[in-house]
Design an enzyme around this catalytic site. Structure first.
Site, PDB file in Angstrom:
ATOM      1  N   ASN A  23       0.801  -1.222   0.000  1.00 42.91           N
ATOM      2  CA  ASN A  23       0.000   0.000   0.000  1.00 42.91           C
ATOM      3  C   ASN A  23       0.835   1.273   0.000  1.00 42.91           C
ATOM      4  OD1 ASN A  23      -2.221  -1.593  -0.141  1.00 42.91           O
ATOM      5  ND2 ASN A  23      -2.828  -1.370   2.017  1.00 42.91           N
TER       6      ASN A  23
ATOM      7  N   ARG B 220     -17.340   0.837  -0.184  1.00 43.94           N
ATOM      8  CA  ARG B 220     -16.128   1.550  -0.593  1.00 43.94           C
ATOM      9  C   ARG B 220     -16.328   2.603  -1.693  1.00 43.94           C
ATOM     10  NH1 ARG B 220     -11.096  -2.466  -0.880  1.00 43.94           N
ATOM     11  NH2 ARG B 220      -9.946  -0.604  -0.279  1.00 43.94           N
ATOM     12  N   PRO B 221     -17.113   3.634  -1.430  1.00 42.50           N
ATOM     13  CA  PRO B 221     -17.291   4.692  -2.427  1.00 42.50           C
ATOM     14  C   PRO B 221     -16.021   5.538  -2.597  1.00 42.50           C
ATOM     15  CG  PRO B 221     -18.323   5.315  -0.367  1.00 42.50           C
ATOM     16  CD  PRO B 221     -17.813   3.913  -0.171  1.00 42.50           C
ATOM     17  N   VAL B 222     -15.991   6.342  -3.667  1.00 44.66           N
ATOM     18  CA  VAL B 222     -14.842   7.256  -3.873  1.00 44.66           C
ATOM     19  C   VAL B 222     -15.323   8.710  -3.900  1.00 44.66           C
ATOM     20  CG1 VAL B 222     -13.297   5.590  -4.981  1.00 44.66           C
ATOM     21  CG2 VAL B 222     -14.951   6.842  -6.383  1.00 44.66           C
TER      22      VAL B 222
ATOM     23  N   LEU C 206     -15.319  10.992  -1.705  1.00 47.88           N
ATOM     24  CA  LEU C 206     -14.455  12.005  -1.074  1.00 47.88           C
ATOM     25  C   LEU C 206     -13.288  12.398  -1.993  1.00 47.88           C
ATOM     26  CD1 LEU C 206     -14.478  10.602   2.580  1.00 47.88           C
ATOM     27  CD2 LEU C 206     -15.927  12.398   1.602  1.00 47.88           C
TER      28      LEU C 206
ATOM     29  N   ASP D 291      -6.793  -4.003   8.466  1.00 47.63           N
ATOM     30  CA  ASP D 291      -6.121  -5.049   7.686  1.00 47.63           C
ATOM     31  C   ASP D 291      -5.574  -6.175   8.568  1.00 47.63           C
ATOM     32  OD1 ASP D 291      -6.747  -3.713   5.378  1.00 47.63           O
ATOM     33  OD2 ASP D 291      -4.802  -2.752   5.160  1.00 47.63           O
TER      34      ASP D 291
HETATM   35  N1  EPU Z   1     -14.726   6.147   2.185  1.00 46.38           N
HETATM   36  C1  EPU Z   1     -15.803   6.893   1.763  1.00 46.38           C
HETATM   37  N2  EPU Z   1     -15.650   7.698   0.671  1.00 46.38           N
HETATM   38  C2  EPU Z   1     -14.473   7.820   0.009  1.00 46.38           C
HETATM   39  C3  EPU Z   1     -13.364   7.049   0.459  1.00 46.38           C
HETATM   40  C4  EPU Z   1     -13.518   6.235   1.553  1.00 46.38           C
HETATM   41  O1  EPU Z   1     -16.889   6.819   2.330  1.00 46.38           O
HETATM   42  O2  EPU Z   1     -14.399   8.554  -0.971  1.00 46.38           O
HETATM   43  C5  EPU Z   1     -14.880   5.261   3.352  1.00 46.38           C
HETATM   44  C6  EPU Z   1     -14.694   3.790   2.978  1.00 46.38           C
HETATM   45  O3  EPU Z   1     -15.870   3.227   2.454  1.00 46.38           O
HETATM   46  C7  EPU Z   1     -14.280   3.203   4.286  1.00 46.38           C
HETATM   47  C8  EPU Z   1     -13.459   4.321   4.927  1.00 46.38           C
HETATM   48  O4  EPU Z   1     -13.821   5.514   4.234  1.00 46.38           O
HETATM   49  O5  EPU Z   1     -15.409   2.950   5.064  1.00 46.38           O
HETATM   50  C9  EPU Z   1     -11.963   4.159   4.842  1.00 46.38           C
HETATM   51  O6  EPU Z   1     -11.585   3.779   3.531  1.00 46.38           O
HETATM   52  P1  EPU Z   1     -10.213   4.230   2.885  1.00 46.38           P
HETATM   53  O7  EPU Z   1     -10.495   5.157   1.773  1.00 46.38           O
HETATM   54  O8  EPU Z   1      -9.263   4.678   3.930  1.00 46.38           O
HETATM   55  O9  EPU Z   1      -9.707   2.855   2.279  1.00 46.38           O
HETATM   56  P2  EPU Z   1      -8.854   2.714   0.965  1.00 46.38           P
HETATM   57  O10 EPU Z   1      -7.988   3.896   0.804  1.00 46.38           O
HETATM   58  O11 EPU Z   1      -9.725   2.312  -0.157  1.00 46.38           O
HETATM   59  C10 EPU Z   1      -6.719   1.653   2.030  1.00 46.38           C
HETATM   60  C11 EPU Z   1      -5.956   0.381   1.843  1.00 46.38           C
HETATM   61  C12 EPU Z   1      -6.773  -0.771   2.409  1.00 46.38           C
HETATM   62  C13 EPU Z   1      -7.022  -0.508   3.886  1.00 46.38           C
HETATM   63  C14 EPU Z   1      -7.729   0.838   4.064  1.00 46.38           C
HETATM   64  C15 EPU Z   1      -7.932   1.239   5.499  1.00 46.38           C
HETATM   65  C16 EPU Z   1      -4.656   0.816  -0.137  1.00 46.38           C
HETATM   66  C17 EPU Z   1      -4.391   0.542  -1.567  1.00 46.38           C
HETATM   67  N3  EPU Z   1      -5.678   0.192   0.428  1.00 46.38           N
HETATM   68  O12 EPU Z   1      -7.947   1.478   1.324  1.00 46.38           O
HETATM   69  O13 EPU Z   1      -5.982  -1.939   2.269  1.00 46.38           O
HETATM   70  O14 EPU Z   1      -7.829  -1.528   4.421  1.00 46.38           O
HETATM   71  O15 EPU Z   1      -6.969   1.863   3.414  1.00 46.38           O
HETATM   72  O16 EPU Z   1      -6.718   1.279   6.163  1.00 46.38           O
HETATM   73  O17 EPU Z   1      -3.921   1.561   0.485  1.00 46.38           O
HETATM   74  C18 EPU Z   1      -5.620  -4.259   2.043  1.00 46.38           C
HETATM   75  O18 EPU Z   1      -4.404  -3.991   1.901  1.00 46.38           O
HETATM   76  O19 EPU Z   1      -6.062  -5.415   2.214  1.00 46.38           O
HETATM   77  C19 EPU Z   1      -6.590  -3.165   2.012  1.00 46.38           C
HETATM   78  C20 EPU Z   1      -7.884  -3.349   1.800  1.00 46.38           C
END
Ligand code: EPU
Length: 431
Positions: free
Chosen positions: A23, A122-124, A126, A308
């Site tokens: 990551n 997992r929306p995007v 934000l 994780d």
């Molecule tokens: N969220 C929103 N809107 C957004 C972005 C996130 O509502 O636009 C919510 C997500 O749905 C979730 C929370 O915010 O409920 C946190 O999600 P985050 O965005 O932090 O997760 P991510 O960036 O998609 C990264 C890691 C994940 C790890 C999470 C939390 C990477 C590539 N992935 O995901 O890693 O679980 O942060 O620490 O960095 C893994 O390695 O197995 C893995 C899933």
């Protein structure tokens, strides 16, 4: 599809060198899109998600070279495309990380919406909201995020994240490096991987302060340049092997890591009964006997307990003495491993976002199915501790995030091997 065969009941004892962090490597590679200079990233783990990232970069037109030590050099001076297609994005959600860099450098970008995921919605939103605050116009149509900057260059903005998001922070931090003016990211993710990306960007000429805290300040520059950057070690890989030793009553040293990144996990391992000490750039863990105390867990953003590692600690509690609660606060559907553990004899109830785990004397080997990366790791650990043989199907999930897991565990006494697709699972493990 390949399977893993694990013959349980052997302590994990030995020494494991920890690979570079997946990551941290993914965003650092995506950062190469911000410059026409050459970006060399070292300590890259050999993983499926890295292959997917390189495919995306090459699809966009970047020239990618890999040397024998797996340092990767990316030259994105001439891109032919600014669009990351569904076929590539659907296999890896982190592909969304092309959006910030492309938009910032070229003023336009198109990225497929990532779609469903095994661990939650997992929306995007934000990522999108932040880029809009910086002046981008964004439409979602036909399953794609279509973004452009009418005035040509993003503008600095004060962005307060509603929820802490790791890749959201990374995307906007990258976008802000080339924006006009200062961007402040408030309620930013504090994960070490975010700070590592900031180090990489600073080495490319970006001006960033506060990465690693929850307020990051980025002053945009006109352009970024060449760099050589080595990604940090993988704290989740290290923590997974520490749990492997703890649940099997073993003794292990994980090498090449930064112990401070693992404090929340190590504290829980000590509470579970392990003796843990830092040693020469590594952590040693020793478990005396087979008694494991149950430990309550609540996941939260760094520096608290990482989501994780949640699945691995459900397993630890499943073979502990006592009852513990494991509460998942980050993702809304991250308990898929529970049903598979139940098939091995675990006693776990789910109540909302909490697993109530009653420890049992032993688990029994069974055929189980991996559903996502960390759930797969949990099932491998379950196989190591169970009586008899466990066959884990769909292990392509584990190849996304654990480099040579069966080799690293086998070196430490595990009876584990990969069964390539097409071979019957009655295959005998070597004695
Ligand atoms: N969220 C929103 N809107 C957004 C972005 C996130 O509502 O636009 C919510 C997500 O749905 C979730 C929370 O915010 O409920 C946190 O999600 P985050 O965005 O932090 O997760 P991510 O960036 O998609 C990264 C890691 C994940 C790890 C999470 C939390 C990477 C590539 N992935 O995901 O890693 O679980 O942060 O620490 O960095 C893994 O390695 O197995 C893995 C899933």
């Amino acid at each position: 599809m390949d399977k893993l065969l694990v013959d349980g009941g052997f302590p994990i004892t030995g020494d494991i060198r920890i690979s570079g962090a997946k990551n941290a490597a993914l965003p650092a590679l995506m950062a190469s899109l911000l410059t026409s200079g050459s970006v060399q990233i070292g300590n890259i783990p050999h993983l499926q998600d890295i292959t997917t990232t390189l495919e995306i970069l090459q699809h966009l037109g970047a020239v990618v070279q890999v040397d024998e030590k797996l340092a990767i050099e990316v030259d994105a001076s001439e891109l032919r495309e600014l669009r990351a297609p569904y076929e590539l994005v659907r296999t890896m959600r982190a592909s969304i990380l092309v959006l910030g860099p492309l938009l910032s450098r070229f003023g336009e970008a198109e990225v497929s919406l990532p779609g469903g995921c095994a661990i939650g919605s997992r929306p995007v939103n934000l990522h999108i909201k932040g880029l809009e605050a910086m002046g981008a116009e964004i439409d979602i149509a036909g399953g794609y995020i279509r973004a452009r900057v009418p005035q040509g260059r993003l503008k600095g903005a004060h962005i307060v994240f509603d929820t802490t998001t790791v890749t959201g922070t990374e995307n906007l931090m990258m976008a802000a490096t080339l924006a006009d003016g200062v961007t402040v990211l408030d309620n930013a993710a504090r994960e070490p991987e975010v700070a590592d990306l900031a180090d990489c960007l600073v080495s490319m000429g970006a001006i960033i302060e506060g990465a690693g805290s929850d307020v990051i300040r980025i002053k945009g520059v006109e352009s970024l340049h060449d760099t050589v950057h080595h990604v940090i070690p993988d704290r989740i890989e290290a923590a997974t092997y520490l749990v492997a030793a703890a649940v099997t009553g073993g003794r292990i040293r994980v090498r090449g890591i930064r112990p401070i990144f693992l404090d929340a996990v190590v504290n829980k391992l000590v509470e579970a009964g392990a003796t843990v000490k830092n040693s020469n750039g590594g952590i040693e863990l020793y478990m005396e006997g087979s008694h494991i105390n149950s430990v309550d867990i609540r996941t939260a953003p760094f520096p608290a307990f990482p989501t994780d590692m949640q699945a691995q600690f459900v397993l630890l509690n499943a073979v502990s003495q006592g009852t513990a609660t494991v509460t998942e606060t980050i993702f809304d559907n991250r308990f898929m491993h529970v049903q598979e553990l139940q098939r091995m004899g675990a006693n776990i109830e789910i109540a909302g976002n909490t697993a109530i785990v009653h420890g049992v004397d032993h688990l029994s080997g069974a055929q189980v199915m991996a559903t996502d990366l960390r759930a797969s790791a949990c099932l491998v650990l379950a196989g190591l501790v169970a009586n008899g043989e466990t066959v884990i199907d769909r292990i392509y999930h584990i190849d996304r995030g654990y480099e040579s897991i069966e080799e690293k565990l086998a070196q430490c006494g595990a009876r584990i091997r990969r069964l390539p697709s097409g071979i019957s699972s009655s295959f005998q493990l070597p004695k």
